[in-house]
Write a protein that holds these residues in place. Structure first.
Motif, PDB file in Angstrom:
ATOM      1  N   MET A 194       0.827  -1.191   0.000  1.00  0.00           N
ATOM      2  CA  MET A 194       0.000   0.000   0.000  1.00  0.00           C
ATOM      3  C   MET A 194       0.870   1.254   0.000  1.00  0.00           C
ATOM      4  O   MET A 194       1.976   1.244   0.514  1.00  0.00           O
ATOM      5  N   GLU A 195       0.323   2.314  -0.538  1.00  0.00           N
ATOM      6  CA  GLU A 195       1.041   3.581  -0.547  1.00  0.00           C
ATOM      7  C   GLU A 195       1.015   4.209   0.836  1.00  0.00           C
ATOM      8  O   GLU A 195       0.105   3.962   1.615  1.00  0.00           O
ATOM      9  N   PRO A 196       2.017   5.031   1.148  1.00  0.00           N
ATOM     10  CA  PRO A 196       1.998   5.723   2.444  1.00  0.00           C
ATOM     11  C   PRO A 196       0.733   6.571   2.581  1.00  0.00           C
ATOM     12  O   PRO A 196       0.193   7.068   1.613  1.00  0.00           O
ATOM     13  N   ASN A 197       0.286   6.718   3.815  1.00  0.00           N
ATOM     14  CA  ASN A 197      -0.878   7.523   4.169  1.00  0.00           C
ATOM     15  C   ASN A 197      -2.204   6.945   3.687  1.00  0.00           C
ATOM     16  O   ASN A 197      -3.214   7.623   3.735  1.00  0.00           O
ATOM     17  N   THR A 198      -2.224   5.703   3.188  1.00  0.00           N
ATOM     18  CA  THR A 198      -3.489   5.102   2.801  1.00  0.00           C
ATOM     19  C   THR A 198      -3.968   4.120   3.863  1.00  0.00           C
ATOM     20  O   THR A 198      -5.116   3.745   3.859  1.00  0.00           O
ATOM     21  N   LYS A 199      -3.091   3.713   4.753  1.00  0.00           N
ATOM     22  CA  LYS A 199      -3.473   2.809   5.822  1.00  0.00           C
ATOM     23  C   LYS A 199      -3.965   3.606   7.021  1.00  0.00           C
ATOM     24  O   LYS A 199      -3.474   4.692   7.300  1.00  0.00           O
ATOM     25  N   LEU A 200      -4.912   3.037   7.737  1.00  0.00           N
ATOM     26  CA  LEU A 200      -5.396   3.681   8.947  1.00  0.00           C
ATOM     27  C   LEU A 200      -4.530   3.327  10.143  1.00  0.00           C
ATOM     28  O   LEU A 200      -4.324   4.143  11.029  1.00  0.00           O
ATOM     29  N   TYR A 201      -4.035   2.076  10.168  1.00  0.00           N
ATOM     30  CA  TYR A 201      -3.260   1.591  11.300  1.00  0.00           C
ATOM     31  C   TYR A 201      -1.990   0.902  10.829  1.00  0.00           C
ATOM     32  O   TYR A 201      -1.972   0.256   9.785  1.00  0.00           O
ATOM     33  N   TYR A 202      -0.941   1.058  11.626  1.00  0.00           N
ATOM     34  CA  TYR A 202       0.348   0.437  11.341  1.00  0.00           C
ATOM     35  C   TYR A 202       0.762  -0.393  12.552  1.00  0.00           C
ATOM     36  O   TYR A 202       0.492  -0.004  13.686  1.00  0.00           O
ATOM     37  N   ASP A 203       1.445  -1.517  12.303  1.00  0.00           N
ATOM     38  CA  ASP A 203       1.905  -2.304  13.442  1.00  0.00           C
ATOM     39  C   ASP A 203       3.258  -1.781  13.930  1.00  0.00           C
ATOM     40  O   ASP A 203       3.874  -0.916  13.312  1.00  0.00           O
ATOM     41  N   THR A 204       3.707  -2.313  15.041  1.00  0.00           N
ATOM     42  CA  THR A 204       4.909  -1.818  15.706  1.00  0.00           C
ATOM     43  C   THR A 204       6.135  -1.875  14.797  1.00  0.00           C
ATOM     44  O   THR A 204       6.908  -0.920  14.730  1.00  0.00           O
ATOM     45  N   ASN A 205       6.320  -2.983  14.105  1.00  0.00           N
ATOM     46  CA  ASN A 205       7.497  -3.118  13.249  1.00  0.00           C
ATOM     47  C   ASN A 205       7.478  -2.137  12.083  1.00  0.00           C
ATOM     48  O   ASN A 205       8.522  -1.588  11.709  1.00  0.00           O
ATOM     49  N   GLU A 206       6.310  -1.904  11.503  1.00  0.00           N
ATOM     50  CA  GLU A 206       6.197  -0.930  10.413  1.00  0.00           C
ATOM     51  C   GLU A 206       6.573   0.465  10.890  1.00  0.00           C
ATOM     52  O   GLU A 206       7.319   1.183  10.219  1.00  0.00           O
TER      53      GLU A 206
END
Length: 103
Positions: free
Chosen positions: A1-13
């Motif tokens: 996915m492109e940056p800023n398109t996800k609502l949530y990110y996991d710790t490693n990301e």
């Protein structure tokens, strides 16, 4: 996915995005009340864009400004209070202009 398109990110990301260790994120979560990632049904941390911005502010204060954890926490608290004050003043201004328009 492109940056800023996800609502949530996991710790490693998030750790990869900001250039720190996942353990640092967990540590900062305990030290900074502003940093409060949501948890999913499996109790994994889910960071929002707002959380990531707070992490970047913490890192900037620590690395560029040379502040301690206590100093950084205080600085973030002051900025939060200033933003709330500005919002209150804007509401008061709108209220007063509305009254002025009615009169």
């Amino acid at each position: 996915m492109e940056p800023n398109t996800k609502l949530y990110y996991d710790t490693n990301e998030v750790a990869e995005m900001v250039g720190c260790e996942p353990s640092a994120l967990r540590f900062w979560e305990k030290k900074f009340p502003q940093l409060n990632p949501k948890r999913d049904s499996r109790n994994r941390r889910r960071y929002t864009e707002r959380d990531i911005e707070i992490i970047r502010k913490i890192m900037h204060q620590r690395d560029k400004q040379g502040r301690t954890i206590k100093g950084t926490r205080e600085q973030l608290r002051r900025k939060e209070e200033a933003q709330l004050l500005v919002q209150r003043l804007l509401r008061v201004r709108k209220f007063l202009t509305d009254i002025h328009d009615v009169l």
